[in-house]
Design an enzyme around this catalytic site. Structure first.
Site, PDB file in Angstrom:
ATOM      1  N   THR A   1      38.485  34.340  61.194  1.00  0.00           N
ATOM      2  CA  THR A   1      38.990  33.415  62.200  1.00  0.00           C
ATOM      3  C   THR A   1      39.908  32.355  61.637  1.00  0.00           C
ATOM      4  O   THR A   1      39.621  31.729  60.628  1.00  0.00           O
ATOM      5  CB  THR A   1      37.811  32.692  62.881  1.00  0.00           C
ATOM      6  OG1 THR A   1      37.032  33.673  63.517  1.00  0.00           O
ATOM      7  CG2 THR A   1      38.299  31.681  63.888  1.00  0.00           C
TER       8      THR A   1
ATOM      9  N   ASN B   1      47.194  49.762  42.055  1.00  0.00           N
ATOM     10  CA  ASN B   1      48.539  49.765  42.623  1.00  0.00           C
ATOM     11  C   ASN B   1      49.581  49.071  41.770  1.00  0.00           C
ATOM     12  O   ASN B   1      50.692  49.560  41.606  1.00  0.00           O
ATOM     13  CB  ASN B   1      48.517  49.052  43.984  1.00  0.00           C
ATOM     14  CG  ASN B   1      47.877  49.915  45.037  1.00  0.00           C
ATOM     15  OD1 ASN B   1      48.485  50.814  45.568  1.00  0.00           O
ATOM     16  ND2 ASN B   1      46.613  49.648  45.306  1.00  0.00           N
TER      17      ASN B   1
ATOM     18  N   THR C   1      54.977  51.191  36.019  1.00  0.00           N
ATOM     19  CA  THR C   1      55.291  50.875  34.624  1.00  0.00           C
ATOM     20  C   THR C   1      55.158  52.116  33.743  1.00  0.00           C
ATOM     21  O   THR C   1      54.453  53.051  34.092  1.00  0.00           O
ATOM     22  CB  THR C   1      54.311  49.820  34.097  1.00  0.00           C
ATOM     23  OG1 THR C   1      52.985  50.321  34.191  1.00  0.00           O
ATOM     24  CG2 THR C   1      54.437  48.550  34.899  1.00  0.00           C
TER      25      THR C   1
END
Lengths: 411, 411
Positions: free
Chosen positions: A197, A406, A411
């Site tokens: 919220t 991720n 690389t």
């Protein structure tokens, strides 16, 4: 003094808060809904304040939202706002609605106000009944004050998993009178469980009718709070409420008032600042990401594209990995659902132009990496070259092991 | 023999593959696009095969998609399909398109076919040019065979970050003749970087025209591949291709053929199985989540609601945390954008009914926890009670530290 480009001069007040505007006081205290931290707060206004609010667009809405809507609908004014954290009073059926009314009635009695001058709101776990045995006695203890410490205790009382307070205060001059706008927010951005919220409460002593205030708030919310990513999981309890006491005694503000733009700019700056503070405090975040889109078919489409980019898990994790991975950015542009030309897209990451007319151009990966390592706020600029629409959106990077997979990939 | 409820009998073939259907051979090899693993593969058909395909809906589409569309558009037939992994040939401009044509032409020459009988596709990093010095010589080495080992090498050659092979084969009887449908797929589900691409290749010896096959594939894709969550980041390279050799020599299949439903059911089962295998292999995933929605206004809306639920980071992390957090499920229903009644929602997690008519009911948290701990596939059932629409969607849980923050929250 902060100058806003092409906007009327407005001033940020370093030590300002929600009790800076004339007529407002606030307080926060501990009742036991949460184990240790403050969990009940109130904002009080000496006079009935013009009120405006925007609510979650989730079809499942928590009980307090229904009660607050009813309060504001009756006269467009509220004088007290009571919030608890730790329990959202959402998906709690008839009993939940009764509890929200009880919370409102108890507050009305405590502050000696008609019930429709009271707004209530809750944030926390979904599907559990409010512990009324803690909240009702707590309400009787609410003694709002106009001190910075009291405002600070309110700020604390509305937090859940937030790691920092979000607050801001701006001033401007209208009809030769200084008016203040103070704001506070909670919301720990994305990847947040039942507590996703976002709540924001803004106070001002500007003199303005609630209809005019509502129009300004709705327009501003679309460009600020609605332009940050939470996590796609729109909460059942999101709410922004503005209360205007009128005690600055300016002539009533309307869109034709000569100082209208100052007020609008100050209110927008307050909302934008709170929105960015929420994005920056996303759980696990290390960076604020700001995406600026130009050349869209419309401002709306620009905002939509910007939000798609900043909402992409892949873009976020690339930023965490300080990888200038423009491929993920153009990919998000492609699935934004907006009117684009696949062959005319420019993309820049900070100082590095990486794409012109959708074709990769040579740039220094080292410079891009250094930029991302050394800055707290990462700027992404996209020009679509299909129109004049402009828009911004804000988000944060993704970190932790979720991102380990991720971030290092290229690389 | 696997019985599908209310569907014609179809049979899963444990050792089946894409070379089980008559006329098909395949191969995979290493060319150096990837450092060590296989990175180039081909499927070959002895005769021109009826072809159907569905492509990513991303507006930014990779070069090989454009070339493959052109191939299939010309006659509705292809005879060879050549795939590389490690490089997506996406966002590579004119040169990328030239490279895709070169890949197609080299393959056509190698297999002695007209170029429009060849489909090409790529998966891997966006924005880098294809290493043609590796791919072109590699194409000359492609010697497809009809063995299980050869099919396996093709499966390996299309993988990126996948941890398991995805393959399936079903058989059914049409006009008294056994027809086979074999399929293979790659895609490591959600939270996957530039490699988020989903590719799937399906072969069959059924006799069917490409228009009819296309119609079936489009309809089935909407209920299978389009019902799994990848990560919201729709790839520039997604592609599903079906090739039908016709060598089973059944009467040409149309929707009025008496055995049509058998073929449709078998093709759907192949696609659904591959889709679920992709979802189950989502990076970091420990569970497959299956959401079944009933009582929606339409089948489409049921599917949409199911996909919103299974796409919610909050629901996924609750499953990882073995927390029967129905609040997050009803929250996702609320923001699905579908026509619902906030007061008539039932939710069950495995054997535990948690909500009836949107009101929490008492259930054993321990039983729910045990169910989630002991099962590889977690079933969530939602009844909206506003119509007759039904639909399913599949996804996986979220694990790792990203989830550490979310999963334990309600405890």
């Amino acid at each position: 003094m902060k100058g806003i480009a092409n906007a009327p001069v407005i001033t940020e007040l370093e030590n300002g808060s929600i009790v800076t505007p004339k007529g407002f006081s606030a307080i926060g205290l501990h009742t036991g809904v949460k184990r240790k931290r403050l969990d009940l707060g109130a904002i009080y206004c000496d006079v009935p304040a013009s009120a405006a609010a925007v609510y979650t667009c989730n079809r499942i809405q928590a009980a307090p939202l229904k009660v607050t809507k009813e309060s504001i609908a009756q006269e467009g004014k509220i004088q007290a706002l009571v919030v608890n954290s730790g329990n959202a009073n959402a998906c709690t059926g008839e009993k939940g609605l009764e509890d929200a009314y009880k919370m409102r009635n108890e507050s009305a009695e405590h502050f000696t106000l008609p019930p429709h001058y009271v707004a209530v709101t809750s944030t926390g776990v979904i599907g559990e009944y409010l512990p009324m045995d803690k909240i009702l006695p707590g309400i009787k203890e609410l003694k709002p004050q106009s001190t910075l410490d009291a405002a600070e205790s309110f700020n604390q009382a509305i937090l859940t998993t937030d790691t920092i307070n979000k607050k801001v205060c701006y001033q401007t001059v209208i009809d030769g009178k200084t008016i203040s706008i103070g704001g506070v927010a909670k919301g720990s951005g994305m990847i947040n469980p039942n507590m996703a919220t976002m709540l924001s409460f803004v106070t001002t002593d500007a003199n303005i009718e609630s209809e005019v205030l509502q129009e300004a708030l709705s327009s501003i919310t679309n460009k600020t709070f609605n332009r940050i990513t939470v996590d796609g999981d729109t909460s059942t309890n999101d709410m922004v409420v503005v209360m205007a006491s009128g005690l600055a005694e300016n002539d009533s503000l309307t869109q034709t008032h000569p100082d209208w733009e100052k007020f609008y700019a100050a209110l927008k700056e307050v909302c934008e600042s709170l929105a960015k503070q929420i994005a920056r405090d996303g759980e696990g975040a290390t960076k604020l990401i700001e995406v600026q889109v130009t050349g869209a078919k419309s401002d709306d489409e620009a905002g939509k594209v910007a939000k798609k980019i900043v909402g992409s898990d892949l873009v976020k994790s690339a930023i965490y990995g300080t990888d200038a991975n423009w491929g993920r950015i153009i990919c998000a542009v492609g699935y934004s659902g907006c009117d684009i030309d696949p062959d005319t897209i420019d993309i820049a990451i900070g100082p590095c132009q990486t794409l012109i007319n959708s074709q990769p151009i040579s740039f220094s990966e080292e410079e891009a990496k250094a930029y991302m390592e050394q800055n707290d706020t990462i700027q992404i600029k996209v020009d679509l070259h299909v129109g004049d629409g402009v828009g911004k959106a804000w988000g944060c990077d993704l970190s932790y092991d979720y991102v380990r997979i991720n971030a290092g990939y290229r690389t």
